[in-house]
Design a protein around this motif. Sequence first.
Motif, PDB file in Angstrom:
ATOM      1  N   THR A  12       2.764   4.965  -2.119  1.00  0.00           N
ATOM      2  CA  THR A  12       3.904   4.818  -1.114  1.00  0.00           C
ATOM      3  C   THR A  12       2.981   4.475   0.089  1.00  0.00           C
ATOM      4  OG1 THR A  12       5.673   5.483  -0.035  1.00  0.00           O
ATOM      5  CG2 THR A  12       4.045   7.153  -0.392  1.00  0.00           C
ATOM      6  N   GLU A  59       3.727  10.838   8.067  1.00  0.00           N
ATOM      7  CA  GLU A  59       4.940  10.605   7.454  1.00  0.00           C
ATOM      8  C   GLU A  59       5.238   9.687   6.454  1.00  0.00           C
ATOM      9  OE1 GLU A  59       7.641  12.012  11.106  1.00  0.00           O
ATOM     10  OE2 GLU A  59       7.578   9.817  10.737  1.00  0.00           O
ATOM     11  N   ALA A  60       6.044   9.860   5.406  1.00  0.00           N
ATOM     12  CA  ALA A  60       6.206   8.931   4.380  1.00  0.00           C
ATOM     13  C   ALA A  60       7.409   7.826   4.930  1.00  0.00           C
ATOM     14  CB  ALA A  60       7.030   9.444   3.162  1.00  0.00           C
ATOM     15  N   VAL A  62       9.244   5.592   3.614  1.00  0.00           N
ATOM     16  CA  VAL A  62      10.693   5.570   3.293  1.00  0.00           C
ATOM     17  C   VAL A  62      11.490   6.924   3.354  1.00  0.00           C
ATOM     18  CG1 VAL A  62      10.160   4.129   1.245  1.00  0.00           C
ATOM     19  CG2 VAL A  62       9.918   6.426   0.898  1.00  0.00           C
ATOM     20  N   ASP A  63      10.967   7.803   3.745  1.00  0.00           N
ATOM     21  CA  ASP A  63      11.677   9.048   4.077  1.00  0.00           C
ATOM     22  C   ASP A  63      11.051   9.802   5.261  1.00  0.00           C
ATOM     23  OD1 ASP A  63      13.166  11.272   3.963  1.00  0.00           O
ATOM     24  OD2 ASP A  63      12.350  12.092   1.859  1.00  0.00           O
ATOM     25  N   PRO A  64      11.096   9.366   6.427  1.00  0.00           N
ATOM     26  CA  PRO A  64      10.294   9.853   7.514  1.00  0.00           C
ATOM     27  C   PRO A  64      10.560  11.402   7.689  1.00  0.00           C
ATOM     28  CG  PRO A  64      11.856   8.190   8.332  1.00  0.00           C
ATOM     29  CD  PRO A  64      11.995   8.447   7.056  1.00  0.00           C
ATOM     30  N   ILE A  65      11.713  11.901   7.132  1.00  0.00           N
ATOM     31  CA  ILE A  65      11.877  13.517   7.248  1.00  0.00           C
ATOM     32  C   ILE A  65      10.747  14.111   6.480  1.00  0.00           C
ATOM     33  CG2 ILE A  65      13.330  15.516   6.671  1.00  0.00           C
ATOM     34  CD1 ILE A  65      15.621  13.361   7.623  1.00  0.00           C
ATOM     35  N   ASN A  66      10.407  13.383   5.159  1.00  0.00           N
ATOM     36  CA  ASN A  66       9.181  13.773   4.550  1.00  0.00           C
ATOM     37  C   ASN A  66       7.862  13.777   5.094  1.00  0.00           C
ATOM     38  OD1 ASN A  66       7.734  14.932   2.361  1.00  0.00           O
ATOM     39  ND2 ASN A  66       8.145  13.161   1.123  1.00  0.00           N
ATOM     40  N   TRP A  68       4.138  14.593   5.508  1.00  0.00           N
ATOM     41  CA  TRP A  68       2.889  14.841   4.737  1.00  0.00           C
ATOM     42  C   TRP A  68       2.275  16.168   5.385  1.00  0.00           C
ATOM     43  CZ3 TRP A  68       2.873  14.449  -0.509  1.00  0.00           C
ATOM     44  CH2 TRP A  68       3.675  13.631  -1.215  1.00  0.00           C
TER      45      TRP A  68
END
Length: 93
Positions: A12, A59-60, A62-66, A68
């Motif tokens: 990703t 942060e990812a 595609v899913d900034p709430i995720n 890392w």
Amino acid sequence: NRIRWVAGGAPTRFNIYASYDSGTRWEIIKRDVLGGSGTNSYDWVVAGDPTDDARVKVEAVVDPINVWGTSPDFSIAGVRISLLPLQPSAHGP
């Protein structure tokens, strides 16, 4: 300086941010860094004024709430420049 993080799953893209005030405000360091399962890294040329309150986070895309990972506070030191005394020239001023 190398920023490292561990991710799982399919490859990703990640965005990497820096904060100079313990995470109150974030500035983008690099967008769309390709990463995969396992340890990932990005070589960062440290910018910003000297501070004891710097942080980085990953942060990812595609899913900034995720998020890392977010580092604890660390210090960015100022650059020291030493000027040598000028030596008189044999050819005049």
